[in-house]
Design an enzyme around this catalytic site. Structure first.
Site, PDB file in Angstrom:
ATOM      1  N   ASN A  88       0.802  -1.223   0.000  1.00 56.89           N
ATOM      2  CA  ASN A  88       0.000   0.000   0.000  1.00 56.89           C
ATOM      3  C   ASN A  88       0.838   1.277   0.000  1.00 56.89           C
ATOM      4  O   ASN A  88       0.371   2.311  -0.500  1.00 56.89           O
ATOM      5  CB  ASN A  88      -0.934  -0.033   1.227  1.00 56.89           C
ATOM      6  CG  ASN A  88      -1.490   1.331   1.545  1.00 56.89           C
ATOM      7  OD1 ASN A  88      -2.447   1.776   0.909  1.00 56.89           O
ATOM      8  ND2 ASN A  88      -0.889   2.044   2.494  1.00 56.89           N
ATOM      9  N   TYR A 153       3.174   9.508 -11.397  1.00 53.99           N
ATOM     10  CA  TYR A 153       2.240   8.764 -10.537  1.00 53.99           C
ATOM     11  C   TYR A 153       1.401   7.763 -11.335  1.00 53.99           C
ATOM     12  O   TYR A 153       1.437   6.557 -11.055  1.00 53.99           O
ATOM     13  CB  TYR A 153       1.380   9.746  -9.728  1.00 53.99           C
ATOM     14  CG  TYR A 153       0.421   9.065  -8.782  1.00 53.99           C
ATOM     15  CD1 TYR A 153       0.881   8.431  -7.629  1.00 53.99           C
ATOM     16  CD2 TYR A 153      -0.946   9.030  -9.033  1.00 53.99           C
ATOM     17  CE1 TYR A 153      -0.001   7.785  -6.761  1.00 53.99           C
ATOM     18  CE2 TYR A 153      -1.830   8.388  -8.173  1.00 53.99           C
ATOM     19  CZ  TYR A 153      -1.352   7.771  -7.041  1.00 53.99           C
ATOM     20  OH  TYR A 153      -2.222   7.115  -6.186  1.00 53.99           O
ATOM     21  N   LYS A 157       1.277   3.464 -11.476  1.00 55.69           N
ATOM     22  CA  LYS A 157       0.066   2.679 -11.208  1.00 55.69           C
ATOM     23  C   LYS A 157      -0.325   1.804 -12.418  1.00 55.69           C
ATOM     24  O   LYS A 157      -0.842   0.698 -12.242  1.00 55.69           O
ATOM     25  CB  LYS A 157      -1.082   3.593 -10.774  1.00 55.69           C
ATOM     26  CG  LYS A 157      -0.797   4.349  -9.461  1.00 55.69           C
ATOM     27  CD  LYS A 157      -0.524   3.417  -8.283  1.00 55.69           C
ATOM     28  CE  LYS A 157      -0.407   4.159  -6.960  1.00 55.69           C
ATOM     29  NZ  LYS A 157      -0.132   3.277  -5.811  1.00 55.69           N
TER      30      LYS A 157
HETATM   31  P1  NAD Z   1      -0.947   8.489   2.777  1.00 51.55           P
HETATM   32  O1  NAD Z   1      -0.004   9.543   2.348  1.00 51.55           O
HETATM   33  O2  NAD Z   1      -2.038   8.843   3.737  1.00 51.55           O
HETATM   34  O3  NAD Z   1      -0.142   7.255   3.400  1.00 51.55           O
HETATM   35  C1  NAD Z   1       0.966   6.752   2.718  1.00 51.55           C
HETATM   36  C2  NAD Z   1       1.612   5.638   3.505  1.00 51.55           C
HETATM   37  O4  NAD Z   1       2.800   5.276   2.805  1.00 51.55           O
HETATM   38  C3  NAD Z   1       2.018   6.037   4.913  1.00 51.55           C
HETATM   39  O5  NAD Z   1       1.777   4.980   5.809  1.00 51.55           O
HETATM   40  C4  NAD Z   1       3.527   6.259   4.809  1.00 51.55           C
HETATM   41  O6  NAD Z   1       4.229   5.890   5.978  1.00 51.55           O
HETATM   42  C5  NAD Z   1       3.916   5.330   3.678  1.00 51.55           C
HETATM   43  N1  NAD Z   1       5.092   5.851   2.991  1.00 51.55           N
HETATM   44  C6  NAD Z   1       5.206   7.043   2.360  1.00 51.55           C
HETATM   45  N2  NAD Z   1       6.460   7.181   1.904  1.00 51.55           N
HETATM   46  C7  NAD Z   1       7.143   6.063   2.260  1.00 51.55           C
HETATM   47  C8  NAD Z   1       8.473   5.607   2.071  1.00 51.55           C
HETATM   48  N3  NAD Z   1       9.378   6.318   1.417  1.00 51.55           N
HETATM   49  N4  NAD Z   1       8.808   4.398   2.571  1.00 51.55           N
HETATM   50  C9  NAD Z   1       7.906   3.649   3.223  1.00 51.55           C
HETATM   51  N5  NAD Z   1       6.629   4.011   3.431  1.00 51.55           N
HETATM   52  C10 NAD Z   1       6.264   5.209   2.954  1.00 51.55           C
HETATM   53  O7  NAD Z   1      -1.522   7.854   1.448  1.00 51.55           O
HETATM   54  P2  NAD Z   1      -2.936   7.183   1.080  1.00 51.55           P
HETATM   55  O8  NAD Z   1      -3.759   8.207   0.461  1.00 51.55           O
HETATM   56  O9  NAD Z   1      -3.454   6.387   2.223  1.00 51.55           O
HETATM   57  O10 NAD Z   1      -2.453   6.217  -0.101  1.00 51.55           O
HETATM   58  C11 NAD Z   1      -2.146   4.853   0.111  1.00 51.55           C
HETATM   59  C12 NAD Z   1      -2.056   4.182  -1.221  1.00 51.55           C
HETATM   60  O11 NAD Z   1      -3.282   4.363  -1.928  1.00 51.55           O
HETATM   61  C13 NAD Z   1      -0.954   4.725  -2.131  1.00 51.55           C
HETATM   62  O12 NAD Z   1      -0.358   3.666  -2.831  1.00 51.55           O
HETATM   63  C14 NAD Z   1      -1.721   5.628  -3.085  1.00 51.55           C
HETATM   64  O13 NAD Z   1      -1.071   5.775  -4.308  1.00 51.55           O
HETATM   65  C15 NAD Z   1      -3.030   4.886  -3.210  1.00 51.55           C
HETATM   66  N6  NAD Z   1      -4.159   5.707  -3.640  1.00 51.55           N
HETATM   67  C16 NAD Z   1      -4.631   6.702  -2.862  1.00 51.55           C
HETATM   68  C17 NAD Z   1      -5.701   7.451  -3.306  1.00 51.55           C
HETATM   69  C18 NAD Z   1      -6.290   8.543  -2.480  1.00 51.55           C
HETATM   70  O14 NAD Z   1      -7.165   9.252  -2.996  1.00 51.55           O
HETATM   71  N7  NAD Z   1      -5.899   8.730  -1.246  1.00 51.55           N
HETATM   72  C19 NAD Z   1      -6.283   7.178  -4.541  1.00 51.55           C
HETATM   73  C20 NAD Z   1      -5.773   6.145  -5.319  1.00 51.55           C
HETATM   74  C21 NAD Z   1      -4.703   5.410  -4.846  1.00 51.55           C
END
Ligand code: NAD
Length: 245
Positions: A88, A153, A157
């Site tokens: 994730n 990005y 994906k």
């Molecule tokens: P977020 O920024 O709230 O959390 C990101 C997580 O990744 C955190 O736990 C952080 O510790 C970890 N992280 C960040 N950089 C890191 C690094 N260098 N090494 C290790 N861990 C690291 O993000 P989110 O919105 O919860 O997104 C989680 C996933 O869902 C991601 O892969 C994101 O691309 C995907 N996503 C999110 C959305 C959205 O709208 N939020 C939409 C589509 C996909």
């Protein structure tokens, strides 16, 4: 739904990852969450005290294969197996092509794609020995449509979808299912960092008329990890309110 299972959730300290951690714990699994810093890992664990004994935190560099293998071995030592991996952790990008540096492009490729490969490899080696397992990657709705800035990005994906479908075919013989969840705009820090007018503009185009909640995305991670999805592999499951952009 996951009683007795052991799951690793990368980026499990907040947002979607933390929602997945909670969902898995609520459903009986033991969970190892990873974060990028000990401080954020400790903060997440402090909020999960009721699950003490079934939850642990780690912060390996996810782009370092040796560090990841050691961390996953620690999970196996502590909880007895590794049955589920939720890849994730991820970062987003908004730079225009004209301002995008190769270093920034490398950085997003490293975490959003290479780390998924590294973690999948480490987990699959353990799962194969155990007779099977489940890997769930985190894609995005932009893996279908692309996005108008921050091209790194969606590039990662699209690649995650390719990795998912390929590993599903490669690992099926080892009884390892590989799927992805493709969230739409979800209410997390990643979305909070976007300019409000951008979130509003995106939300207005979503047929369900709102952004998604992390728990709604976590439900898809639960389904795919569970035996209810025992014949589902190579799938990218959209959880996006039928978003089109
Ligand atoms: P977020 O920024 O709230 O959390 C990101 C997580 O990744 C955190 O736990 C952080 O510790 C970890 N992280 C960040 N950089 C890191 C690094 N260098 N090494 C290790 N861990 C690291 O993000 P989110 O919105 O919860 O997104 C989680 C996933 O869902 C991601 O892969 C994101 O691309 C995907 N996503 C999110 C959305 C959205 O709208 N939020 C939409 C589509 C996909």
């Amino acid at each position: 739904m996951l009683k007795g299972k052991v799951a690793i959730v990368t980026g499990g300290t907040r947002g979607i990852g933390l929602a997945v951690v909670k969902k898995y714990l609520e459903n009986g699994a033991s969970v190892a969450l990873t974060g990028s810093r000990q401080e954020t890992v400790d903060k997440a664990l402090a909020g999960l005290k009721e699950y003490e004994g079934r939850v642990m935190g780690l912060c390996p560099n996810l782009c370092d294969a040796k560090a990841v293998a050691a961390a996953f071995a620690e999970v196996k030592d502590r909880f007895g197996s590794v049955d589920i991996l939720a890849n994730n952790a991820g970062i987003s990008a908004r730079e225009s092509l004209y301002d995008y540096t190769p270093e920034a492009f490398d950085k997003i490729m490293d975490l959003n794609l290479k780390a998924v490969f590294i973690c999948s490899q480490a987990a699959a080696k353990i799962m194969k020995e155990e007779g099977g397992g489940v890997i769930i990657n985190t894609s995005s709705m932009v893996s279908i449509y692309g996005q108008p800035a921050g091209c790194g990005y969606p590039a990662t994906k699209f690649a995650v979808n390719g990795l998912t479908k390929s590993l599903a075919r490669e690992l099926a013989k080892d009884q390892i299912r590989v799927n992805a969840v493709a969230p739409g705009v979800t209410r997390t820090d990643m979305v909070a960092a976007l300019p409000p007018e951008m979130v509003e503009r995106i939300s207005s185009t979503i047929p369900l008329g709102r952004v998604g909640e992390p728990e709604e995305v976590a439900d898809a991670f639960l389904f795919l990890a569970s035996s209810m999805a025992s014949y589902v592999t190579g799938e990218v499951l959209s959880v996006d309110g039928a978003a089109m952009t």
